[in-house]
Scaffold this motif. Structure first.
Motif, PDB file in Angstrom:
ATOM      1  N   CYS A   1      31.938  31.408  24.510  1.00  0.00           N
ATOM      2  CA  CYS A   1      31.481  31.666  23.109  1.00  0.00           C
ATOM      3  C   CYS A   1      32.232  32.255  22.051  1.00  0.00           C
ATOM      4  O   CYS A   1      32.780  33.364  22.771  1.00  0.00           O
ATOM      5  CB  CYS A   1      29.956  32.318  23.063  1.00  0.00           C
TER       6      CYS A   1
ATOM      7  N   ASP B   1      23.111  28.656  24.070  1.00  0.00           N
ATOM      8  CA  ASP B   1      23.741  27.709  25.261  1.00  0.00           C
ATOM      9  C   ASP B   1      23.279  26.058  25.020  1.00  0.00           C
ATOM     10  O   ASP B   1      22.421  25.717  25.551  1.00  0.00           O
ATOM     11  CB  ASP B   1      23.164  28.085  26.591  1.00  0.00           C
TER      12      ASP B   1
ATOM     13  N   TYR C   1      31.161  27.293  20.286  1.00  0.00           N
ATOM     14  CA  TYR C   1      30.688  27.022  21.649  1.00  0.00           C
ATOM     15  C   TYR C   1      31.522  26.171  22.253  1.00  0.00           C
ATOM     16  O   TYR C   1      31.639  24.802  21.680  1.00  0.00           O
ATOM     17  CB  TYR C   1      29.198  26.657  21.656  1.00  0.00           C
TER      18      TYR C   1
ATOM     19  N   HIS D   1      21.186  30.590  16.436  1.00  0.00           N
ATOM     20  CA  HIS D   1      22.521  31.258  17.053  1.00  0.00           C
ATOM     21  C   HIS D   1      22.209  32.592  16.737  1.00  0.00           C
ATOM     22  O   HIS D   1      22.916  33.000  15.655  1.00  0.00           O
ATOM     23  CB  HIS D   1      23.634  30.548  16.575  1.00  0.00           C
TER      24      HIS D   1
ATOM     25  N   SER E   1      26.478  31.755  19.690  1.00  0.00           N
ATOM     26  CA  SER E   1      25.795  30.502  19.915  1.00  0.00           C
ATOM     27  C   SER E   1      25.008  30.622  21.042  1.00  0.00           C
ATOM     28  O   SER E   1      25.114  31.031  22.199  1.00  0.00           O
ATOM     29  CB  SER E   1      27.124  29.504  20.335  1.00  0.00           C
TER      30      SER E   1
ATOM     31  N   CYS F   1      29.275  25.780  15.628  1.00  0.00           N
ATOM     32  CA  CYS F   1      27.970  25.952  15.548  1.00  0.00           C
ATOM     33  C   CYS F   1      27.752  25.270  14.408  1.00  0.00           C
ATOM     34  O   CYS F   1      28.213  25.580  13.249  1.00  0.00           O
ATOM     35  CB  CYS F   1      27.424  27.550  15.538  1.00  0.00           C
TER      36      CYS F   1
END
Ligand SMILES: Cc1ncc(COP(=O)(O)O)c(C=O)c1O
Length: 424
Positions: free
Chosen positions: A300, A151, A178, A144, A149, A183
């Motif tokens: 995000c 995908d 995300y 990240h 983040s 994350c």
């Protein structure tokens, strides 16, 4: 009328001494660290602080287990080892990251296979992962990057379909989200760094391992403690002195853990202040020709460990390369008092260790696992393009605020409007 750039003796936009350093230290931080000294039995503090931090960070993330260790690299290596990845196994890693992501793979005799980045987010491009898989692939390690983040849904989907583990490198993204998920809580295990510059900073070195899986946690706990069953604080009574497998000494230190625990209480607040600074920069810098600001996908929650800007010579009607424009503009911005600079200078596969395939000696781990993986610098054009055309804007952390960001914007305006002076 053109203004004289500070580079050529003009008045600088940002006065000297205005950019405040990170991390800033509060009275509460001081008290937390001093309490370690002031405790009745200082020798018990290693257990108290590491268990306290582990519990609080696991709760913050919403996962079952966390282990506080001495670096992000150690935490990532624990992810690799505890997920059963071993000699000759391949792990997918983005071509643009700090190289510790790949080092954590090599530390276990496994082989990094690099995949290019998404040119909009600079995180690994999920669409390029499947073509890079082989019979040897065991895991995917998204990073990240910069606090944004990767995908994750398509990454988790490819992993599921091929029976692969997902290790999140969250060294730069404490508190990033995300699609509402944290994350570090989406894959099978995650490694965070609390190295000095990080958004959750120890002021020195440190790391955090996280997982929701009981068996992975048990293995990781052993790996960070010499390969032995962990009995922190009860060593005299209960330590077996029996290594059950190869382990390392990855334990973190109690003073920095006390500092991190104190800062964790204001992580969200600091993330919000940093994001406010960065959104202000994006709002205003995106209006300047030739300056590209970070793309943030709707799903995000960016925490902006780093704020990056790109330089586009065409948009300024200039017949120079993006690299030349970036380098010259950067010098002009520095002279104006903007804290700008570079981070990575080349992609990870372009670094000597991968070009020579000389790891810890005798060509290992490639030679001793008979790995056929090769590293061609030209295979990662987006990472190379990013590295040629972007620079980092520092000083975005609180307590720096919109007043400083306003000066930064003014300096960017001055430099872009007078770019010929910088290129002379
Ligand atoms: C993306 C990334 N991965 C891994 C690491 C390694 O963390 P540490 O320096 O704490 O070992 C870092 C940070 O320095 C990083 O930026």
């Amino acid at each position: 009328m053109s203004e004289k750039l500070a580079l050529h003796g003009g008045e600088r936009v940002v006065p000297e001494g205005l950019v405040k350093p990170w991390p800033y230290v509060t009275e509460a931080d001081r008290k937390a660290v001093m309490a370690v000294f002031d405790s009745a039995a200082i020798t018990d503090q290693q257990r108290v602080q590491s268990e306290g931090l582990a519990r609080e960070f696991a709760d913050y993330l919403g996962v079952k287990h966390c282990i506080a260790v001495n670096s992000g690299t150690a935490a990532l290596h624990m992810c690799v080892a505890s997920l059963g990845i071993g000699p000759g196994d391949e792990v997918i890693v983005p071509a643009f990251t700090f190289w510790a992501t790949a080092a954590a793979v090599l530390h276990h005799n496994a082989i990094p296979v690099f995949v290019d980045i998404d040119p909009r987010t600079y995180c690994i491009d999920p669409a390029l992962i499947e073509p890079a898989l082989t019979e040897q692939t065991r895991a995917i390690m998204p990073v990240h990057i910069h606090g944004l983040s990767a995908d994750m849904d398509p990454i988790l989907e490819v992993a599921e379909r091929h029976g692969l583990a997902v290790i999140e490198d969250v060294a730069q993204a404490h508190g990033a989200r995300y699609k509402g998920r944290m994350c570090g809580a989406m894959g099978h295990a995650a490694g965070f760094s609390t190295q000095a510059s990080k958004t959750l900073s120890s002021g020195c070195q440190g790391g955090l391992f996280a997982t929701d899986d009981d068996a992975v946690y048990e293995r990781a706990d052993q790996i960070q403690y010499f390969g032995e069953r962990v009995v922190v604080g009860r060593e005299r009574e209960e330590q077996e002195y029996n290594a059950r497998g190869l382990g390392w000494m990855y334990r973190g230190d109690m003073f920095s853990q006390a500092f991190v625990r104190s800062q964790l209480k204001r992580l969200d607040e600091n993330n919000a202040l940093r994001a406010e600074n960065c959104r202000y920069l994006t709002e205003h810098l995106s209006e300047l020709p030739g300056i590209q600001t970070p793309h943030v996908p709707e799903e995000c929650g960016h925490v902006y460990y780093n704020y990056v800007v790109g330089f586009d010579p065409e948009a300024l009607g200039l017949d120079v390369s993006a690299r030349t424009l970036r380098d010259e503009a950067q010098e002009a911005l520095k002279a104006e008092g903007v804290n700008v600079g570079l981070w990575q200078r080349r992609s990870v596969p372009a670094q000597d260790i991968f070009q020579s395939r000389e790891g810890y000696g005798k060509g290992c781990p490639w030679r001793c696992t008979d790995s056929q993986v090769t590293y061609n610098i030209e295979d990662y054009p987006r990472a190379n393009e990013f590295l040629d055309s972007h620079c980092y804007v520092y000083g975005i952390n609180p307590p720096n605020d919109l007043e400083l960001m306003g000066m930064y914007v003014e300096a960017f305006r001055k430099v872009t409007e007078n770019i010929e002076q910088a290129l002379d």
